[in-house]
Design a protein around this motif. Sequence first.
Motif, PDB file in Angstrom:
ATOM      1  N   VAL A 149      12.183  37.923  10.282  1.00  0.00           N
ATOM      2  CA  VAL A 149      10.854  39.005  10.985  1.00  0.00           C
ATOM      3  C   VAL A 149      11.552  38.841  12.215  1.00  0.00           C
ATOM      4  N   LEU A 150      11.394  37.631  12.359  1.00  0.00           N
ATOM      5  CA  LEU A 150      12.418  36.806  13.953  1.00  0.00           C
ATOM      6  C   LEU A 150      13.612  37.269  14.647  1.00  0.00           C
ATOM      7  N   LEU A 151      14.291  37.864  13.854  1.00  0.00           N
ATOM      8  CA  LEU A 151      15.847  37.779  13.784  1.00  0.00           C
ATOM      9  C   LEU A 151      15.674  39.347  14.176  1.00  0.00           C
ATOM     10  N   HIS A 152      14.754  40.128  12.979  1.00  0.00           N
ATOM     11  CA  HIS A 152      13.980  41.582  13.633  1.00  0.00           C
ATOM     12  C   HIS A 152      13.726  41.612  14.940  1.00  0.00           C
ATOM     13  N   ILE A 153      12.705  40.802  15.419  1.00  0.00           N
ATOM     14  CA  ILE A 153      12.539  40.801  16.926  1.00  0.00           C
ATOM     15  C   ILE A 153      13.540  40.600  17.716  1.00  0.00           C
ATOM     16  N   VAL A 154      14.070  39.574  17.911  1.00  0.00           N
ATOM     17  CA  VAL A 154      15.349  39.350  18.703  1.00  0.00           C
ATOM     18  C   VAL A 154      16.195  40.406  18.947  1.00  0.00           C
ATOM     19  N   GLY A 155      16.621  41.110  17.653  1.00  0.00           N
ATOM     20  CA  GLY A 155      17.661  42.199  17.259  1.00  0.00           C
ATOM     21  C   GLY A 155      16.444  44.042  17.903  1.00  0.00           C
ATOM     22  N   GLU A 156      15.250  43.957  17.952  1.00  0.00           N
ATOM     23  CA  GLU A 156      14.298  44.877  18.561  1.00  0.00           C
ATOM     24  C   GLU A 156      14.552  44.886  20.200  1.00  0.00           C
ATOM     25  N   THR A 157      14.512  43.666  20.763  1.00  0.00           N
ATOM     26  CA  THR A 157      13.896  43.395  21.746  1.00  0.00           C
ATOM     27  C   THR A 157      15.543  43.400  22.531  1.00  0.00           C
ATOM     28  N   ALA A 158      16.273  42.930  22.516  1.00  0.00           N
ATOM     29  CA  ALA A 158      17.737  43.666  22.789  1.00  0.00           C
ATOM     30  C   ALA A 158      18.522  43.951  22.960  1.00  0.00           C
ATOM     31  N   GLN A 159      17.425  45.365  21.994  1.00  0.00           N
ATOM     32  CA  GLN A 159      18.012  46.382  21.867  1.00  0.00           C
ATOM     33  C   GLN A 159      17.735  47.589  22.801  1.00  0.00           C
ATOM     34  N   HIS A 160      16.211  47.291  22.772  1.00  0.00           N
ATOM     35  CA  HIS A 160      15.884  48.184  23.795  1.00  0.00           C
ATOM     36  C   HIS A 160      15.931  47.322  25.614  1.00  0.00           C
ATOM     37  N   ALA A 161      16.585  46.147  25.682  1.00  0.00           N
ATOM     38  CA  ALA A 161      16.701  45.963  26.738  1.00  0.00           C
ATOM     39  C   ALA A 161      17.784  46.736  27.431  1.00  0.00           C
ATOM     40  N   GLY A 162      18.914  46.856  26.175  1.00  0.00           N
ATOM     41  CA  GLY A 162      19.956  47.737  25.953  1.00  0.00           C
ATOM     42  C   GLY A 162      19.508  49.171  26.965  1.00  0.00           C
TER      43      GLY A 162
END
Length: 178
Positions: A149-162
């Motif tokens: 779940v934490l890795l998913h949150i990191v990925g989601e945050t990175a995607q939306h930062a882009g």
Amino acid sequence: MTNTTQDTVTATERPDLLEVLAHQRHFLRFTTRDLTDEQAGQRTTASELCLGGLIKHVTSVERNWAAFILNGPSPADDFKNKTEADFARRADEFRMLPGDTLAGVLAAYEEAARRTDEIVTSLPDLNADHPLPEAPWFKPGARWSARRVLLHIVGETAQHAGHADIIRESLDGAKSMS
């Protein structure tokens, strides 16, 4: 792997997860620097996305996944139980609504981030898992650990930062990630 080795991995893993997540959160928040509430709600691309809405969405995602880590899926998470009102509320996550302020959106994000960080540091076992709710995008019967779940949150945050970087550059030429 011995318990001592596992303890060492866990002791280094948590700070690494928090550092990577903090880095991605910084870039997302950085896209809103020096903006007014009106600019934070402005659409600058063909998409419906705006900077304030992206942060509202990531806040909601992080809150929901943090709750999942602690409690597992809730009946409200089950896709087949969603109503039109649920989908309308979700759509509102992606835009600045009357009464929303950039300061308020950022403060809510900080609170969600603080809570997630607290969970990462205090959770006894990052391997603790729960079944995922039924949804078309999850494999039936799948389970996710707190770590996943934490890795998913990191990925989601990175995607939306882009996404946010593109929106900001379209707004006034400012760049965050280059």
